[in-house]
Design a protein around this motif. Structure first.
Motif, PDB file in Angstrom:
ATOM      1  N   SER A  17     -43.753 -12.113  46.274  1.00 21.23           N
ATOM      2  CA  SER A  17     -43.170 -11.480  47.460  1.00 21.23           C
ATOM      3  C   SER A  17     -41.647 -11.490  47.442  1.00 21.23           C
ATOM      4  N   GLY A  18     -41.052 -12.333  46.589  1.00 19.30           N
ATOM      5  CA  GLY A  18     -39.597 -12.389  46.529  1.00 19.30           C
ATOM      6  C   GLY A  18     -39.122 -13.394  45.503  1.00 19.30           C
ATOM      7  N   VAL A  19     -37.806 -13.492  45.340  1.00 17.76           N
ATOM      8  CA  VAL A  19     -37.235 -14.373  44.327  1.00 17.76           C
ATOM      9  C   VAL A  19     -37.464 -15.847  44.671  1.00 17.76           C
TER      10      VAL A  19
ATOM     11  N   LEU B  91     -31.737 -14.669  13.273  1.00 11.48           N
ATOM     12  CA  LEU B  91     -32.940 -15.287  13.837  1.00 11.48           C
ATOM     13  C   LEU B  91     -32.583 -16.221  15.000  1.00 11.48           C
ATOM     14  N   VAL B  92     -31.512 -17.001  14.845  1.00 15.45           N
ATOM     15  CA  VAL B  92     -31.075 -17.917  15.902  1.00 15.45           C
ATOM     16  C   VAL B  92     -30.657 -17.131  17.149  1.00 15.45           C
ATOM     17  N   VAL B  93     -29.883 -16.058  16.961  1.00 21.42           N
ATOM     18  CA  VAL B  93     -29.434 -15.234  18.096  1.00 21.42           C
ATOM     19  C   VAL B  93     -30.628 -14.608  18.814  1.00 21.42           C
ATOM     20  N   CYS B  94     -31.562 -14.032  18.039  1.00 20.99           N
ATOM     21  CA  CYS B  94     -32.753 -13.408  18.634  1.00 20.99           C
ATOM     22  C   CYS B  94     -33.618 -14.441  19.363  1.00 20.99           C
ATOM     23  N   SER B  95     -33.748 -15.631  18.776  1.00 20.07           N
ATOM     24  CA  SER B  95     -34.565 -16.683  19.390  1.00 20.07           C
ATOM     25  C   SER B  95     -33.952 -17.148  20.712  1.00 20.07           C
ATOM     26  N   ALA B  96     -32.611 -17.308  20.730  1.00 25.48           N
ATOM     27  CA  ALA B  96     -31.934 -17.735  21.958  1.00 25.48           C
ATOM     28  C   ALA B  96     -32.096 -16.687  23.059  1.00 25.48           C
ATOM     29  N   ALA B  97     -31.940 -15.415  22.692  1.00 31.75           N
ATOM     30  CA  ALA B  97     -32.086 -14.343  23.678  1.00 31.75           C
ATOM     31  C   ALA B  97     -33.526 -14.255  24.182  1.00 31.75           C
ATOM     32  N   PHE B  98     -34.496 -14.488  23.292  1.00 30.33           N
ATOM     33  CA  PHE B  98     -35.910 -14.482  23.694  1.00 30.33           C
ATOM     34  C   PHE B  98     -36.180 -15.568  24.730  1.00 30.33           C
ATOM     35  N   LEU B  99     -35.673 -16.771  24.489  1.00 24.68           N
ATOM     36  CA  LEU B  99     -35.896 -17.886  25.419  1.00 24.68           C
ATOM     37  C   LEU B  99     -35.265 -17.603  26.783  1.00 24.68           C
ATOM     38  N   LEU B 100     -34.073 -17.009  26.775  1.00 28.18           N
ATOM     39  CA  LEU B 100     -33.403 -16.674  28.032  1.00 28.18           C
ATOM     40  C   LEU B 100     -34.105 -15.538  28.772  1.00 28.18           C
ATOM     41  N   GLY B 101     -34.901 -14.758  28.040  1.00 25.71           N
ATOM     42  CA  GLY B 101     -35.620 -13.645  28.663  1.00 25.71           C
ATOM     43  C   GLY B 101     -36.948 -14.036  29.286  1.00 25.71           C
ATOM     44  N   ILE B 102     -37.396 -15.268  29.068  1.00 29.10           N
ATOM     45  CA  ILE B 102     -38.714 -15.700  29.571  1.00 29.10           C
ATOM     46  C   ILE B 102     -38.848 -15.585  31.087  1.00 29.10           C
ATOM     47  N   PRO B 103     -37.825 -15.935  31.905  1.00 28.90           N
ATOM     48  CA  PRO B 103     -37.988 -15.775  33.360  1.00 28.90           C
ATOM     49  C   PRO B 103     -38.363 -14.359  33.795  1.00 28.90           C
ATOM     50  N   HIS B 104     -38.009 -13.358  32.974  1.00 32.69           N
ATOM     51  CA  HIS B 104     -38.310 -11.969  33.330  1.00 32.69           C
ATOM     52  C   HIS B 104     -39.788 -11.627  33.161  1.00 32.69           C
ATOM     53  N   VAL B 105     -40.526 -12.434  32.418  1.00 35.98           N
ATOM     54  CA  VAL B 105     -41.945 -12.146  32.223  1.00 35.98           C
ATOM     55  C   VAL B 105     -42.823 -13.103  33.032  1.00 35.98           C
ATOM     56  N   MET B 106     -42.210 -13.759  34.009  1.00 38.93           N
ATOM     57  CA  MET B 106     -42.988 -14.487  35.009  1.00 38.93           C
ATOM     58  C   MET B 106     -43.264 -13.526  36.168  1.00 38.93           C
ATOM     59  N   GLN B 107     -44.048 -13.961  37.124  1.00 41.88           N
ATOM     60  CA  GLN B 107     -44.389 -13.066  38.237  1.00 41.88           C
ATOM     61  C   GLN B 107     -43.160 -12.708  39.073  1.00 41.88           C
ATOM     62  N   VAL B 108     -42.135 -13.560  39.027  1.00 42.37           N
ATOM     63  CA  VAL B 108     -40.903 -13.281  39.757  1.00 42.37           C
ATOM     64  C   VAL B 108     -39.967 -12.393  38.935  1.00 42.37           C
ATOM     65  N   GLY B 109     -40.400 -12.003  37.743  1.00 44.64           N
ATOM     66  CA  GLY B 109     -39.537 -11.360  36.758  1.00 44.64           C
ATOM     67  C   GLY B 109     -38.788 -10.138  37.235  1.00 44.64           C
ATOM     68  N   ILE B 110     -39.426  -9.253  38.002  1.00 45.50           N
ATOM     69  CA  ILE B 110     -38.763  -8.011  38.394  1.00 45.50           C
ATOM     70  C   ILE B 110     -37.552  -8.290  39.278  1.00 45.50           C
ATOM     71  N   TYR B 111     -37.621  -9.354  40.080  1.00 43.97           N
ATOM     72  CA  TYR B 111     -36.495  -9.704  40.943  1.00 43.97           C
ATOM     73  C   TYR B 111     -35.343 -10.286  40.122  1.00 43.97           C
ATOM     74  N   VAL B 112     -35.673 -11.088  39.112  1.00 45.79           N
ATOM     75  CA  VAL B 112     -34.653 -11.628  38.210  1.00 45.79           C
ATOM     76  C   VAL B 112     -33.986 -10.483  37.442  1.00 45.79           C
ATOM     77  N   PHE B 113     -34.810  -9.564  36.955  1.00 46.92           N
ATOM     78  CA  PHE B 113     -34.312  -8.407  36.199  1.00 46.92           C
ATOM     79  C   PHE B 113     -33.342  -7.586  37.031  1.00 46.92           C
ATOM     80  N   GLN B 114     -33.746  -7.243  38.260  1.00 44.79           N
ATOM     81  CA  GLN B 114     -32.904  -6.405  39.113  1.00 44.79           C
ATOM     82  C   GLN B 114     -31.595  -7.101  39.461  1.00 44.79           C
ATOM     83  N   LEU B 115     -31.645  -8.412  39.690  1.00 44.71           N
ATOM     84  CA  LEU B 115     -30.443  -9.181  40.028  1.00 44.71           C
ATOM     85  C   LEU B 115     -29.454  -9.176  38.860  1.00 44.71           C
ATOM     86  N   MET B 116     -29.948  -9.447  37.655  1.00 40.43           N
ATOM     87  CA  MET B 116     -29.076  -9.486  36.479  1.00 40.43           C
ATOM     88  C   MET B 116     -28.506  -8.111  36.157  1.00 40.43           C
ATOM     89  N   ASP B 117     -29.326  -7.086  36.264  1.00 43.48           N
ATOM     90  CA  ASP B 117     -28.867  -5.734  35.947  1.00 43.48           C
ATOM     91  C   ASP B 117     -27.785  -5.291  36.929  1.00 43.48           C
TER      92      ASP B 117
END
Length: 583
Positions: free
Chosen positions: A166-168, A392-418
């Motif tokens: 329902s929200g962030v 590989l290190v750069v891609c791995s770090a970016a992947f880990l930082l992107g994990i919050p976006h694929v949680m159920q709250v993800g769309i709100y995190v995405f919109q805030l960052m964008d």
């Protein structure tokens, strides 16, 4: 020139590979959703007038400027801006920071495209009806003007793919399907770029060209649908009174700016791998014009589909378009449902989105890798052995930082960052970059660099744009971006104050490098404060300062006057020139 080293730096195997990579970097998902939306909001064809004018006065000159600096100095944005204007060297660091922040959440869009792509391999598209377990009672098969209902495609996006909360404030749980697809998306990015420009150069032949095949095929299909003409008319027939609105002009300039990628450092980094004598103007025109033509082509594709939906649902075209990801993941999938062989068109469309997203993602990751290699190649290669491991290190770090976006709250995190990265940060970065290059580095020096590389100076048009028009327009855009700034929101959800605060922290994560780096420059330069300030805006001043005892003492070298070896270890002494005789 495959494998050729130029000034110790690899170059593109063929120059066409850089052109295609540049087109791929500039042409992205923004061409498919943001451009059509701005046209819709700004009175259709009326938007095309300021858009094309801003392309000529702002987009092409600034792209020409960035490619020239990157190709001449053979450096990524960090080292290039350090040489251009030591006081504003933080602009280079900020471009790397903003590109890295953006690549952590931009790949989430590719993740969504993969989800829709795999979901399209069905005889009946899953968002075709309301007879699914995830649908709510207010679901409707067709769009209406009622705010109390939502379409089957909206509910598929929100409740099936995102399973949004329902929200962030409510984080929810991990969406494991999206988590695995995010991992797949980063794996695709890594496999395409791990060999640097040699591997990227081969991949872009496909990723840069294939989307046009799909766009043309979709256009041919869409214009034959009933109602398509009404949508196209809305797109190309201007509402001239809209041109009296300053917001329309600012939106047109901002769209050119963001679409081409001025201020992100991506194209400057890729241009640093060009051969020294490459014709920069040719690449500039190819990238900028192709980018704008792609936006206009996408406009015809999207608005013809809108016209068809308007015909089916008996509602005005102006009430169909929505902002952000919804245009691609809600409105267009809804149009597929009634098209002949719907799953085929859905597969083509989302595969096209995958290609468009990957191209832009390559460029953002390359900025980070290039800058790290420029600054710390010896220590990095000492521990990581190969550049492939750094990627590989750069891609791995970016992947880990992107994990919050694929949680159920993800769309709100995405919109805030964008919101706080793409809207707030980039305008400040662009302003300081233009000031550093156009005024402190100077148009005269930039023109000499071009003449040295290509044998020709830039025309009077480009020189006037660099010294006056571009700085003026960028300043106006920055001022209006600040005046018209609105806090982040997603649909009807307004973010709480603490979330807005986090958004500003995200924005400052890139902007803060500009004042910090300026203070560092003033600290290391010798002389009084007035002398430091005067030297700090002189190009290459830091390179000259590295020869001074003052700088060496700042670096912890105490006895320098009697130790020339120390000086040469930091800045190699020039070789003794050969003796010339007049015969």
């Amino acid at each position: 020139m495959a494998g050729e080293l130029e000034a110790g730096r690899l170059t593109w195997s063929r120059q066409i590979e850089f052109t295609l990579a540049g087109i791929g970097c500039a042409v992205g998902l923004g061409n498919i959703w943001r451009f059509p939306y701005l046209c819709y909001r700004s009175g259709g064809g009326a938007f095309l007038v300021p858009y094309l004018l801003m392309l000529v006065l702002l987009g092409i000159p600034l792209l020409y400027m960035e490619l020239t600096v990157g190709q001449y100095l053979k450096k990524g944005p960090v080292h290039a801006m350090t040489k251009v204007c030591p006081l504003l060297k933080g602009v280079g660091m900020a471009t790397v920071a903003i590109s890295f922040i953006m690549c952590t959440y931009y790949n989430v869009i590719i993740t969504w495209a993969l989800y829709y792509l795999f979901s399209s391999f069905q005889s009946q598209l899953p968002w075709q009806s309301c007879n699914n377990t995830w649908n709510r009672p207010n679901c409707t098969d067709y769009a209406t003007t009622s705010s109390s209902t939502s379409t089957a495609s909206q509910q598929f996006f929100n409740y099936k793919m995102l399973e949004r909360t329902s929200g962030v404030e409510e984080t929810g749980s991990m969406r494991w399907e999206l988590f695995l697809l995010l991992l797949l998306a980063w794996l695709l990015v890594y496999l395409c770029i791990f060999k640097g420009v040699k591997s990227t150069g081969k991949v872009v032949y496909f990723t840069a060209l294939f989307p046009y095949v799909i766009l043309v095929a979709l256009l041919i299909n869409n214009v034959q649908l009933p109602g398509a003409a009404a949508g196209i008319r809305f797109f190309i027939v201007p509402e001239w009174e809209k041109l009296l609105s300053v917001e329309v002009w600012v939106n047109a300039a901002a769209q050119i700016f963001n679409s081409i990628g001025i201020g992100f450092g991506s194209l400057m980094a890729m241009a640093s791998y060009n051969s020294f004598n490459n014709n920069v103007l040719k690449d500039t025109l190819a990238i900028a014009i192709t980018n704008s033509l792609t936006s206009i082509l996408a406009g015809f594709v999207i608005f013809s589909a809108f016209g068809y939906m308007s015909y089916l649902q008996n509602i005005p075209v102006s009430e169909i378009a929505v902002d952000g990801p919804g245009l691609v993941f809600v409105v267009y999938p809804q149009a597929f449902v009634t098209m002949p062989v719907a799953p085929m068109w859905a597969v083509f469309f989302f595969f096209m989105l995958l290609c468009l997203g990957l191209d832009s993602q390559f460029a953002m990751v390359e900025v980070m890798v290039t800058s790290l290699m420029d600054s710390y190649s010896k220590p990095l290669l000492k521990y990581l052995r190969k550049k492939e491991l750094l990627v590989l290190v750069v891609c791995s770090a970016a992947f880990l930082l992107g994990i919050p976006h694929v949680m159920q709250v993800g769309i709100y995190v995405f919109q805030l960052m964008d919101h706080y990265t793409a809207i707030v940060s980039i305008m400040f970065l662009a302003f300081f970059e233009v000031v550093a290059i156009c005024w402190f580095y100077g148009v005269r020096r930039l023109s000499s660099n071009l003449e040295e590389m290509t044998g020709k100076k830039p025309s009077i048009f480009f020189r006037v744009c660099w010294i006056l028009i571009c700085p003026l327009l960028v300043t106006i855009i920055l001022v209006f971006s600040v005046i018209q700034f609105k806090p982040a929101r997603y649909e009807n959800y307004v973010y709480p104050a603490w979330a807005q605060g986090i958004g500003w922290v995200i924005a400052l994560a890139s902007i803060v490098w500009i004042p910090l780096a300026a203070l560092h420059t003033l600290w290391v330069l010798p002389g009084s404060l007035t002398e430091k300030l005067r030297k700090s805006i002189r190009p290459f001043a830091l390179d000259e300062a590295k020869l001074s005892p003052y700088y060496l003492q700042k670096r912890g070298v105490l006895e320098v006057t009697s130790n020339l070896a120390v000086i040469s270890s930091i800045v190699p002494l020039p070789e003794k020139p050969p003796i010339q005789t007049n015969l």
